[in-house]
Design a protein around this motif. Structure first.
Motif, PDB file in Angstrom:
ATOM      1  N   MET A   1       0.493 -15.034 -14.095  1.00  0.00           N
ATOM      2  CA  MET A   1       0.038 -15.123 -15.467  1.00  0.00           C
ATOM      3  C   MET A   1       0.542 -13.900 -16.228  1.00  0.00           C
ATOM      4  SD  MET A   1      -3.769 -15.810 -16.612  1.00  0.00           S
ATOM      5  CE  MET A   1      -4.651 -14.664 -17.550  1.00  0.00           C
ATOM      6  N   ASN A   2       1.227 -14.104 -17.328  1.00  0.00           N
ATOM      7  CA  ASN A   2       1.779 -13.029 -18.140  1.00  0.00           C
ATOM      8  C   ASN A   2       1.140 -13.017 -19.516  1.00  0.00           C
ATOM      9  OD1 ASN A   2       3.476 -12.060 -16.202  1.00  0.00           O
ATOM     10  ND2 ASN A   2       5.235 -13.264 -16.854  1.00  0.00           N
ATOM     11  N   ALA A   3      -0.153 -12.861 -19.567  1.00  0.00           N
ATOM     12  CA  ALA A   3      -0.864 -12.812 -20.842  1.00  0.00           C
ATOM     13  C   ALA A   3      -0.520 -11.518 -21.558  1.00  0.00           C
ATOM     14  CB  ALA A   3      -2.364 -12.903 -20.610  1.00  0.00           C
ATOM     15  N   LYS A   4      -0.430 -11.570 -22.876  1.00  0.00           N
ATOM     16  CA  LYS A   4      -0.159 -10.374 -23.673  1.00  0.00           C
ATOM     17  C   LYS A   4      -1.385  -9.473 -23.634  1.00  0.00           C
ATOM     18  CE  LYS A   4       1.538  -8.943 -28.182  1.00  0.00           C
ATOM     19  NZ  LYS A   4       0.679  -7.847 -28.451  1.00  0.00           N
ATOM     20  N   LEU A   5      -1.134  -8.199 -23.367  1.00  0.00           N
ATOM     21  CA  LEU A   5      -2.219  -7.229 -23.319  1.00  0.00           C
ATOM     22  C   LEU A   5      -2.574  -6.778 -24.729  1.00  0.00           C
ATOM     23  CD1 LEU A   5      -0.916  -5.088 -20.342  1.00  0.00           C
ATOM     24  CD2 LEU A   5      -2.766  -6.751 -20.297  1.00  0.00           C
ATOM     25  N   PRO A   6      -3.842  -6.458 -24.981  1.00  0.00           N
ATOM     26  CA  PRO A   6      -4.234  -5.954 -26.305  1.00  0.00           C
ATOM     27  C   PRO A   6      -3.476  -4.672 -26.644  1.00  0.00           C
ATOM     28  CG  PRO A   6      -6.163  -6.373 -24.923  1.00  0.00           C
ATOM     29  CD  PRO A   6      -4.952  -6.533 -24.055  1.00  0.00           C
ATOM     30  N   ASP A   7      -3.110  -4.496 -27.922  1.00  0.00           N
ATOM     31  CA  ASP A   7      -2.363  -3.313 -28.349  1.00  0.00           C
ATOM     32  C   ASP A   7      -3.121  -2.015 -28.104  1.00  0.00           C
ATOM     33  OD1 ASP A   7      -0.183  -4.783 -29.104  1.00  0.00           O
ATOM     34  OD2 ASP A   7      -0.710  -4.841 -31.220  1.00  0.00           O
ATOM     35  N   SER A   8      -4.442  -2.075 -28.023  1.00  0.00           N
ATOM     36  CA  SER A   8      -5.238  -0.868 -27.832  1.00  0.00           C
ATOM     37  C   SER A   8      -5.281  -0.433 -26.366  1.00  0.00           C
ATOM     38  CB  SER A   8      -6.662  -1.085 -28.341  1.00  0.00           C
ATOM     39  OG  SER A   8      -7.277  -2.125 -27.598  1.00  0.00           O
ATOM     40  N   LEU A   9      -4.827  -1.279 -25.452  1.00  0.00           N
ATOM     41  CA  LEU A   9      -4.893  -0.983 -24.032  1.00  0.00           C
ATOM     42  C   LEU A   9      -3.835   0.044 -23.640  1.00  0.00           C
ATOM     43  CD1 LEU A   9      -6.358  -1.792 -21.409  1.00  0.00           C
ATOM     44  CD2 LEU A   9      -4.566  -3.485 -21.070  1.00  0.00           C
ATOM     45  N   LEU A  10      -4.240   1.050 -22.921  1.00  0.00           N
ATOM     46  CA  LEU A  10      -3.331   2.078 -22.429  1.00  0.00           C
ATOM     47  C   LEU A  10      -2.694   1.583 -21.145  1.00  0.00           C
ATOM     48  CD1 LEU A  10      -2.476   5.023 -23.079  1.00  0.00           C
ATOM     49  CD2 LEU A  10      -4.195   5.732 -21.434  1.00  0.00           C
ATOM     50  N   GLN A  11      -1.384   1.656 -21.068  1.00  0.00           N
ATOM     51  CA  GLN A  11      -0.662   1.251 -19.877  1.00  0.00           C
ATOM     52  C   GLN A  11       0.033   2.454 -19.274  1.00  0.00           C
ATOM     53  OE1 GLN A  11       1.592  -1.974 -21.948  1.00  0.00           O
ATOM     54  NE2 GLN A  11       0.854  -3.179 -20.208  1.00  0.00           N
ATOM     55  N   LEU A  12       0.019   2.549 -17.956  1.00  0.00           N
ATOM     56  CA  LEU A  12       0.684   3.626 -17.234  1.00  0.00           C
ATOM     57  C   LEU A  12       1.847   3.039 -16.448  1.00  0.00           C
ATOM     58  CD1 LEU A  12      -2.412   5.516 -15.818  1.00  0.00           C
ATOM     59  CD2 LEU A  12      -1.137   6.014 -17.899  1.00  0.00           C
ATOM     60  N   ARG A  13       2.952   3.771 -16.429  1.00  0.00           N
ATOM     61  CA  ARG A  13       4.094   3.343 -15.625  1.00  0.00           C
ATOM     62  C   ARG A  13       4.922   4.556 -15.220  1.00  0.00           C
ATOM     63  NH1 ARG A  13       9.017   3.462 -18.158  1.00  0.00           N
ATOM     64  NH2 ARG A  13       9.021   3.473 -20.430  1.00  0.00           N
ATOM     65  N   ARG A  14       5.666   4.372 -14.147  1.00  0.00           N
ATOM     66  CA  ARG A  14       6.569   5.430 -13.691  1.00  0.00           C
ATOM     67  C   ARG A  14       7.759   5.493 -14.647  1.00  0.00           C
ATOM     68  NH1 ARG A  14       7.518   7.691  -8.050  1.00  0.00           N
ATOM     69  NH2 ARG A  14       5.397   6.933  -7.977  1.00  0.00           N
ATOM     70  N   ALA A  15       8.189   6.692 -14.961  1.00  0.00           N
ATOM     71  CA  ALA A  15       9.325   6.872 -15.867  1.00  0.00           C
ATOM     72  C   ALA A  15      10.616   6.419 -15.197  1.00  0.00           C
ATOM     73  CB  ALA A  15       9.429   8.330 -16.290  1.00  0.00           C
ATOM     74  N   GLN A  16      11.554   6.014 -16.022  1.00  0.00           N
ATOM     75  CA  GLN A  16      12.891   5.626 -15.589  1.00  0.00           C
ATOM     76  C   GLN A  16      13.888   6.579 -16.233  1.00  0.00           C
ATOM     77  OE1 GLN A  16      13.121   1.621 -17.004  1.00  0.00           O
ATOM     78  NE2 GLN A  16      11.629   0.860 -15.532  1.00  0.00           N
ATOM     79  N   ALA A  17      15.099   6.588 -15.725  1.00  0.00           N
ATOM     80  CA  ALA A  17      16.133   7.467 -16.274  1.00  0.00           C
ATOM     81  C   ALA A  17      16.309   7.245 -17.775  1.00  0.00           C
ATOM     82  CB  ALA A  17      17.455   7.255 -15.533  1.00  0.00           C
ATOM     83  N   SER A  18      16.143   6.018 -18.235  1.00  0.00           N
ATOM     84  CA  SER A  18      16.306   5.718 -19.665  1.00  0.00           C
ATOM     85  C   SER A  18      15.217   6.356 -20.530  1.00  0.00           C
ATOM     86  CB  SER A  18      16.334   4.205 -19.881  1.00  0.00           C
ATOM     87  OG  SER A  18      15.124   3.619 -19.441  1.00  0.00           O
ATOM     88  N   ASP A  19      14.130   6.827 -19.907  1.00  0.00           N
ATOM     89  CA  ASP A  19      13.045   7.487 -20.645  1.00  0.00           C
ATOM     90  C   ASP A  19      13.320   8.970 -20.885  1.00  0.00           C
ATOM     91  OD1 ASP A  19      11.234   5.225 -20.790  1.00  0.00           O
ATOM     92  OD2 ASP A  19      10.884   5.521 -18.641  1.00  0.00           O
ATOM     93  N   LEU A  20      14.352   9.499 -20.266  1.00  0.00           N
ATOM     94  CA  LEU A  20      14.624  10.939 -20.351  1.00  0.00           C
ATOM     95  C   LEU A  20      14.686  11.467 -21.783  1.00  0.00           C
ATOM     96  CD1 LEU A  20      15.262  13.655 -19.019  1.00  0.00           C
ATOM     97  CD2 LEU A  20      17.635  12.918 -18.851  1.00  0.00           C
ATOM     98  N   PRO A  21      15.426  10.853 -22.698  1.00  0.00           N
ATOM     99  CA  PRO A  21      15.472  11.407 -24.069  1.00  0.00           C
ATOM    100  C   PRO A  21      14.097  11.488 -24.734  1.00  0.00           C
ATOM    101  CG  PRO A  21      17.241   9.816 -23.760  1.00  0.00           C
ATOM    102  CD  PRO A  21      16.345   9.708 -22.562  1.00  0.00           C
ATOM    103  N   ALA A  22      13.280  10.448 -24.588  1.00  0.00           N
ATOM    104  CA  ALA A  22      11.954  10.459 -25.211  1.00  0.00           C
ATOM    105  C   ALA A  22      11.049  11.490 -24.558  1.00  0.00           C
ATOM    106  CB  ALA A  22      11.323   9.065 -25.122  1.00  0.00           C
ATOM    107  N   ILE A  23      11.131  11.624 -23.250  1.00  0.00           N
ATOM    108  CA  ILE A  23      10.321  12.621 -22.548  1.00  0.00           C
ATOM    109  C   ILE A  23      10.740  14.023 -22.972  1.00  0.00           C
ATOM    110  CG2 ILE A  23       9.857  13.639 -20.281  1.00  0.00           C
ATOM    111  CD1 ILE A  23       9.940  10.763 -19.153  1.00  0.00           C
ATOM    112  N   LYS A  24      12.035  14.255 -23.041  1.00  0.00           N
ATOM    113  CA  LYS A  24      12.540  15.571 -23.455  1.00  0.00           C
ATOM    114  C   LYS A  24      12.067  15.910 -24.873  1.00  0.00           C
ATOM    115  CE  LYS A  24      16.660  18.363 -23.786  1.00  0.00           C
ATOM    116  NZ  LYS A  24      18.090  18.484 -23.589  1.00  0.00           N
TER     117      LYS A  24
END
Length: 82
Positions: A1-24
């Motif tokens: 089931m791939n229900a859309k999560l509410p916009d207010s919900l905080l989601q955690l995920r492991r960073a990927q190499a593509s996240d480097l610019p935003a993290i920096k």
């Protein structure tokens, strides 16, 4: 089931190499060091996102049964929101 999560919900995920610019950018905005950031280190970072926007980042280093907090950053606009 791939229900859309509410916009207010905080989601955690492991960073990927593509996240480097935003993290920096976030770490620099919080006056934290970024000189040693590389794509290989992204596995140490976990992102907090809300409605597709990064609202925080934390980096930990594994030291046997302990962990060392390397970085913790929250954009100023996301602070003190609960």
């Amino acid at each position: 089931m791939n229900a859309k999560l509410p916009d207010s919900l905080l989601q955690l995920r492991r960073a990927q190499a593509s996240d480097l610019p935003a993290i920096k950018t976030l770490l620099e905005a919080c006056a934290l060091p970024t000189a040693d950031l590389t794509p290989a280190l992204m596995g140490r970072f976990c992102l907090a996102e809300r409605a597709g926007q990064m609202v925080g980042v934390v980096a930990l280093e594994n030291l046997d049964e302990h962990g060392l907090l390397l970085s913790l950053a929250v954009p100023p606009a996301q602070r003190r929101l609960g």
